[in-house]
Design an enzyme around this catalytic site. Structure first.
Site, mmCIF file in Angstrom:
data_model
loop_
_atom_site.group_PDB
_atom_site.id
_atom_site.type_symbol
_atom_site.label_atom_id
_atom_site.label_comp_id
_atom_site.label_asym_id
_atom_site.label_seq_id
_atom_site.Cartn_x
_atom_site.Cartn_y
_atom_site.Cartn_z
ATOM 1 N N GLY A 48 35.013 31.132 39.038
ATOM 2 C CA GLY A 48 36.057 31.114 40.075
ATOM 3 C C GLY A 48 35.695 30.137 41.182
ATOM 4 C CG HIS A 49 32.290 30.821 43.719
ATOM 5 N ND1 HIS A 49 31.527 31.804 43.124
ATOM 6 C CD2 HIS A 49 32.683 31.326 44.914
ATOM 7 C CE1 HIS A 49 31.458 32.847 43.928
ATOM 8 N NE2 HIS A 49 32.146 32.597 45.012
ATOM 9 C CD GLN A 165 37.809 35.217 52.109
ATOM 10 O OE1 GLN A 165 36.939 36.011 52.420
ATOM 11 N NE2 GLN A 165 37.642 34.349 51.122
ATOM 12 C CG LEU A 196 35.521 35.052 36.685
ATOM 13 C CD1 LEU A 196 34.984 33.637 36.494
ATOM 14 C CD2 LEU A 196 34.834 35.977 35.701
HETATM 15 O O1 PAF Z 1 35.016 34.552 50.009
HETATM 16 C C1 PAF Z 1 33.843 34.461 50.426
HETATM 17 O O2 PAF Z 1 32.915 34.223 49.663
HETATM 18 C C2 PAF Z 1 33.557 34.632 51.908
HETATM 19 O O3 PAF Z 1 34.356 35.625 52.454
HETATM 20 C C3 PAF Z 1 33.675 33.329 52.720
HETATM 21 C C4 PAF Z 1 35.077 32.757 52.704
HETATM 22 C C5 PAF Z 1 32.707 32.292 52.168
HETATM 23 C C6 PAF Z 1 33.298 33.588 54.181
HETATM 24 O O4 PAF Z 1 32.001 34.075 54.289
#
Ligand code: PAF
Length: 294
Positions: A48-49, A165, A196
Site C-alpha cells: 500500500g505504501h 485521515q 494492507l
Molecule cells: O498513515 C500514517 O502512516 C500516519 O498517520 C502518517 C500520515 C504518516 C502521520 O504520522
C-alpha cells in the site's frame, strides 16, 4: 515525458535525520526547477505504501518518503512501543522504487523539548477513530502539518484505507493555506480482501485467517445500503457477523457522508461505510464507498 523518465541515473537513497538538511536538499531541487512529492509514513512499508511512492514517482521529479513513528497519534503506550520498526528493509524497498530521499528524523527533531502546538481539525477529527482514540487525529494533523512545512512539496500522497485521515489532512491544508495538493490513493488489498496495514504482521495465523471477514462484511453492507436503504438493520447484521468472526470489541461500524463524515441514516448522497474492530491485540480499520445512485 513523465518526470520519472527524465531522471538519468538512479542515485543511492539519501537518508536524512535533520530538518535543516531536508530543507537544503529540497531547495536545491527547487532551484533546478524540479517538482517534489512526499509520501509520509510510519514505516514497516507494505505494498500500500509502495503504491503511494510509485504514484508520487510517476507524477513528480523528486520523491521524499518519510518514516516517523509519531508518538502524538498513539493513545496507548504499548501500541507505540510494539509498532513494527524495519528501517533498513524499508530503505531497500524505497531505493528499489526510485525514491530520492528518506527523511527519518528522531523524535527530538520533530518534538523538541517544550513543543506545545496542536493542530486540530474540529468535527472531522472527533468522530470514528477520533472518538475511540482520543487525540489520534490531532496527532496526525500536527505531524503532517510539520512534515509539509518542513519539505514544502507540490504533492503529498495518502491512502484511502485511512479515509478519515485523508479528509482531515485535506481540510487542514485548505484551512491553513498550505500550498500542496493532497492525492488520495485507492486501498491495496490482499487477494482475500484484507486491506494492507503495517499492523497485519502482528496478527496470529488464526487471527489472520479471520481478518478478511471485515472486508466481506463491509462489501455486503455496501451492497445492502446502496440505493438508499435504511442503515439500521444492515448495520446491526454487520455487527453480529463481526462478533461471530471473533472481532471484539468493535470500535465502530458506521455509515457516513463521504465528503463530510456526517452520520447518515441512509446512503442518499455519496457515502462510505467505516469500520474499526479488534482481533486480539490488533486493531483493524477499513472502509468502502456506498453508491447512492444504484
Ligand atoms: O498513515 C500514517 O502512516 C500516519 O498517520 C502518517 C500520515 C504518516 C502521520 O504520522
Amino acid at each position: 515525458m513523465k518526470p520519472a523518465a527524465r531522471r538519468r541515473v538512479q542515485a543511492p537513497l539519501a537518508i536524512l535525520r535533520g530538518i535543516a538538511e531536508l530543507r537544503q536538499t529540497v531547495a536545491r531541487w527547487r532551484c533546478a526547477g524540479q517538482s517534489v512529492g512526499i509520501v509520509p509514513t510510519m514505516g514497516a512499508l507494505h505494498a500500500g505504501h509502495l503504491a503511494l511512492a510509485r504514484r508520487a514517482r510517476d507524477e513528480c521529479d523528486r520523491v521524499i518518503a518519510t518514516i516517523f513513528v509519531n508518538p502524538k497519534q498513539f493513545n496507548q503506550a504499548d501500541d507505540l512501543t510494539g509498532y513494527p520498526r524495519e528501517e533498513a528493509d524499508d530503505a531497500g524497498k524505497l531505493h528499489a522504487l526510485g525514491v530520492d530521499l528518506l527523511f527519518a528524523p528522531p523524535v527530538e527533531e520533530i518534538y523538541p523539548e517544550g513543543f506545545a502546538t496542536n493542530v486540530s481539525v474540529a468535527a472531522l477529527a472527533r468522530c470514528l477513530c477520533g472518538a475511540t482514540r482520543p487525540g489520534h487525529m490531532d496527532g496526525v494533523a500536527t505531524v503532517v502539518t510539520k512534515l509539509l512545512l518542513q519539505s514544502l512539496p507540490d504533492k503529498a500522497y495518502f491512502g484511502e484505507k485511512d479515509y478519515q485521515q485523508l479528509l482531515v489532512v485535506r481540510k487542514m491544508v485548505r484551512d491553513l493555506d498550505i500550498p500542496v495538493a493532497i492525492v488520495g490513493v485507492a486501498t491495496v488489498r490482499e487477494t482475500d480482501g484484507l486491506a494492507l496495514s503495517s499492523r497485519n504482521v502482528l496478527l496470529t495465523a488464526e487471527q489472520r485467517a479471520r481478518a478478511p471477514e471485515l472486508y466481506r462484511v463491509l462489501r455486503a453492507l455496501a451492497e445492502q445500503l446502496e440505493g438508499g436503504a435504511a442503515a439500521g438493520p444492515p448495520l446491526a447484521w454487520g455487527r453480529e457477523e463481526l462478533v461471530r468472526a471473533g472481532f471484539d470489541p468493535i470500535d465502530y461500524l458506521e455509515l457516513r457522508s463521504a465528503p463530510t463524515l456526517e452520520a447518515l441514516a441512509r446512503a442518499d448522497r455519496p457515502a462510505r461505510i467505516f469500520a474499526a474492530a479488534w482481533l486480539g491485540q490488533v486493531r483493524l480499520i477499513d472502509n468502502l464507498p456506498v453508491d447512492p445512485g444504484s
